[in-house]
Motif scaffolding. Structure first.
Motif, mmCIF file in Angstrom:
data_model
loop_
_atom_site.group_PDB
_atom_site.id
_atom_site.type_symbol
_atom_site.label_atom_id
_atom_site.label_comp_id
_atom_site.label_asym_id
_atom_site.label_seq_id
_atom_site.Cartn_x
_atom_site.Cartn_y
_atom_site.Cartn_z
ATOM 1 N N TRP A 241 -4.421 3.397 -0.569
ATOM 2 C CA TRP A 241 -4.589 2.673 -1.903
ATOM 3 C C TRP A 241 -3.393 1.700 -2.369
ATOM 4 C CZ3 TRP A 241 -8.923 4.240 -5.137
ATOM 5 C CH2 TRP A 241 -9.737 5.232 -4.493
ATOM 6 N N ARG A 242 -3.871 0.765 -3.019
ATOM 7 C CA ARG A 242 -2.980 -0.331 -3.410
ATOM 8 C C ARG A 242 -1.741 0.557 -4.464
ATOM 9 N NH1 ARG A 242 -3.128 -5.903 -5.736
ATOM 10 N NH2 ARG A 242 -1.843 -5.960 -7.534
ATOM 11 N N ARG B 61 0.870 -1.279 -0.052
ATOM 12 C CA ARG B 61 -0.078 -0.091 0.103
ATOM 13 C C ARG B 61 0.993 1.422 -0.071
ATOM 14 N NH1 ARG B 61 -5.023 -0.671 4.454
ATOM 15 N NH2 ARG B 61 -5.147 -2.965 4.053
ATOM 16 N N ASP C 65 -9.886 -0.634 -4.410
ATOM 17 C CA ASP C 65 -8.483 -0.473 -3.708
ATOM 18 C C ASP C 65 -7.287 0.115 -4.436
ATOM 19 O OD1 ASP C 65 -8.381 -2.568 -5.373
ATOM 20 O OD2 ASP C 65 -6.992 -3.758 -4.043
#
Length: 564
Positions: free
Chosen positions: A321-322, A45, A313
């Motif tokens: 967020w990814r 992340r 995501d």
């Protein structure tokens, strides 16, 4: 310390982040601003933006721009002619961190075995491959496919972690006229994502189609068609593949206002085009070069695409967020200089961590041996149906010509660019064989043949000489599928695609180089199409000169212009 505690501590700066990209800017696809900032990553992340961070690993990206990873919202990996593992290695370095694929081609050959192969592969690839379950196998009652997938065979896959929903629902007439097979599949996937496929469908018929919960569409070819579908709640997937090229026609709708309802896709793209042009990065460059606002284009390539498919995501450069990130030189050039997939920097060492997946369908070509006489077409006094190829499109035209005869046989007419075409059943079910004529390939001699033939993937061969056509078709069985070029009885080019007759076992670099040679071999026969093999692959699709939906819920067609 728990994973959440680590995320918090690295995000707040209480401890160094795992990775920090320093000295660059990121493109905010919400506001359209370029923001000078470090980007901190913890595990998979993003944990920090809009500030300064320290990291265990710090990477200087001064003068560079970070954008969210690109999402290809509809494609058939099989059309890249390589396995999912090689597709991963080929495309991810261009910044495509997520793809949403429909294994429609391998499913039409192998059924559930093909879908399972893709799901097993998706669990190992570095890029995030998400799968839509193929909704139309077989795609049409007009051909013999290798498999049949009623809803009962799809349901065991529905809850797989890589499955998003139901893939492109091509039988839109069946939907409109409430075909029970169609309704059973749509009912089973209510509440999930259902992908659309409805070229030229408008008006009340479109309303009925969309009432089933279908939300996305990649078949729009004009801005007018796309606008009506957007007004009716569809998310438009703008397509630019190796054959179907709709980007320029749809540029008028690529605005900042409409971009939340747009995404990008390639559908079908081969490694040669990827090497020469790129992938989604090519679409981004092209759209901006034609005057589209970078905010609209990058939104479509990331956050808008993610939202359309419920991938909540990813798609932003923001904390939580990814960490799918692309470091590029400029917004206009969109040259990926560094790529991160779920926080991992993409390089050869990362690809080496993947577990192999055993290939399937290595004995799927079971066609009968053919001879020149099998390609004979009886002479007639009437006009002969001819398939008209439209360069750069998968649709074809139904044309009629008076063709010359030799003895009691109708022959080719090179002056009008009309040669022979045949489709030969290759799944070992009935040995069917049909002959006809096609206009637009440009061949002056020889033959080319393929086991890639949408959607049922039988052998399709076009040629000037019947002996060469037979040689090309039989050679496909010998190499277990692929593409073949024959001139004067000699194979002058070929590529073996033994995985279901659709994909190579070789590295994508080898496939790319072989395709270059194949293209040259086809051009030596006089081929004038930019992509003769992919155009050949789409040739078996039915011709629909005047779309008419019958009471049976099927499309009435003047079938394919094949005789026999």
């Amino acid at each position: 310390m728990t994973d959440l505690e680590r995320l918090i501590d690295q995000g707040t700066g209480r401890e160094p982040a795992d990775i920090v990209l320093k000295g660059g800017q990121f493109f905010d696809v919400v506001t359209g601003e370029l923001v000078a900032s470090d980007i901190a990553i913890c595990g998979d992340r993003i944990v920090g933006t809009c500030g300064t961070y320290t990291g265990r690993t710090e990477i200087d990206i001064t003068g560079r721009i970070v954008v969210p990873g690109f999402i290809d919202t509809h494609l058939h990996i099989e059309s890249s002619l390589v396995t999912p593992h090689e597709f991963d290695r080929c495309v991810l370095p261009y910044g495509v961190t997520t793809v949403i694929c429909d294994p429609h081609e391998i499913a039409n050959v192998l059924g559930t075995e093909g879908i399972q192969f893709f799901l097993d592969s998706a669990m190992q690839t570095i890029m995030d491959i998400r799968v839509q379950l193929s909704s139309c196998v077989p795609a049409t009652h007009l051909e013999t496919s290798g498999a049949d997938l009623p809803v009962e065979r799809l349901l065991p896959f529905r809850d797989h972690p890589k499955v998003i929903g139901l893939a492109e629902f091509m039988n839109f007439p069946g939907v409109i006229h409430k075909d029970p097979v169609c309704l059973a599949k749509l009912e089973a996937f209510q509440g999930g994502h259902i992908d659309g496929h409805a070229p030229l469908l408008l008006g009340n018929d479109l309303n009925g189609y969309l009432s089933t919960g279908i939300r996305t569409e990649h078949e729009c070819t004009t801005a007018e068609e796309a606008l009506e579908k957007i007004r009716k709640g569809m998310h438009i997937l703008i397509r630019e593949g190796s054959v179907s090229k709709d980007l320029l026609a749809l540029l008028p709708i690529m605005t900042e206002r409409l971009s939340p309802f747009l995404a990008l896709c390639t559908d079908d793209r081969n490694p040669l085009d990827i090497a020469e042009q790129g992938h989604l990065d090519y679409m981004i460059r092209t759209a901006i070069a034609h005057g589209r606002a970078p905010l609209a284009v990058y939104r479509a390539a990331s956050i808008s695409a993610a939202k359309a498919f419920g991938l909540s995501d990813r798609g932003l450069v923001a904390p939580g967020w990814r960490a799918d990130l692309v470091v590029i030189d400029t917004l206009e050039n969109c040259k990926a200089e560094m790529v991160f997939s779920a926080g991992r920097r993409v390089d050869d060492a990362l690809f080496a961590t993947r577990a192999a997946v055993e290939p399937v369908g290595l004995d799927s070509v079971k066609a009968r041996v053919v001879e020149a006489a099998h390609f004979a077409v009886p002479a007639t006094d009437a006009e002969t149906p001819v398939i008209g190829v439209l360069p750069g499109k998968i649709i074809t035209e139904h044309r009629r010509y008076r063709l010359p005869a030799k003895g009691n046989q109708t022959t080719v007419d090179l002056a009008q660019d009309i040669i022979k075409v045949a489709v030969i059943e290759r799944h070992g079910k009935n040995g069917n064989h049909a002959n006809g004529f096609v206009q637009g390939f440009g061949l002056k001699k020889g033959a080319i043949a393929s086991t890639v033939g949408h959607d049922s993937h039988n052998i399709c061969v076009v040629g000037v000489d019947e002996d060469d056509m037979a040689r090309a078709a039989n050679r496909l069985s010998e190499i277990k599928g692929g593409f073949v070029v024959v001139e004067n009885g000699v194979v002058t080019g070929e590529i073996a695609l033994p995985v279901a007759g659709l994909m190579s076992l070789e590295p994508y670099e080898s496939v790319r180089d072989t395709l270059h040679h194949l293209r040259q071999a086809a051009f030596a026969l006089g081929a004038t199409l930019e992509e003769p093999f992919l155009q050949l692959a789409f040739l078996p699709l039915p011709v629909i000169p005047h779309l008419k939906i019958s009471d049976r819920g099927m499309v009435d067609v003047d079938r394919f212009a094949l005789i026999g």
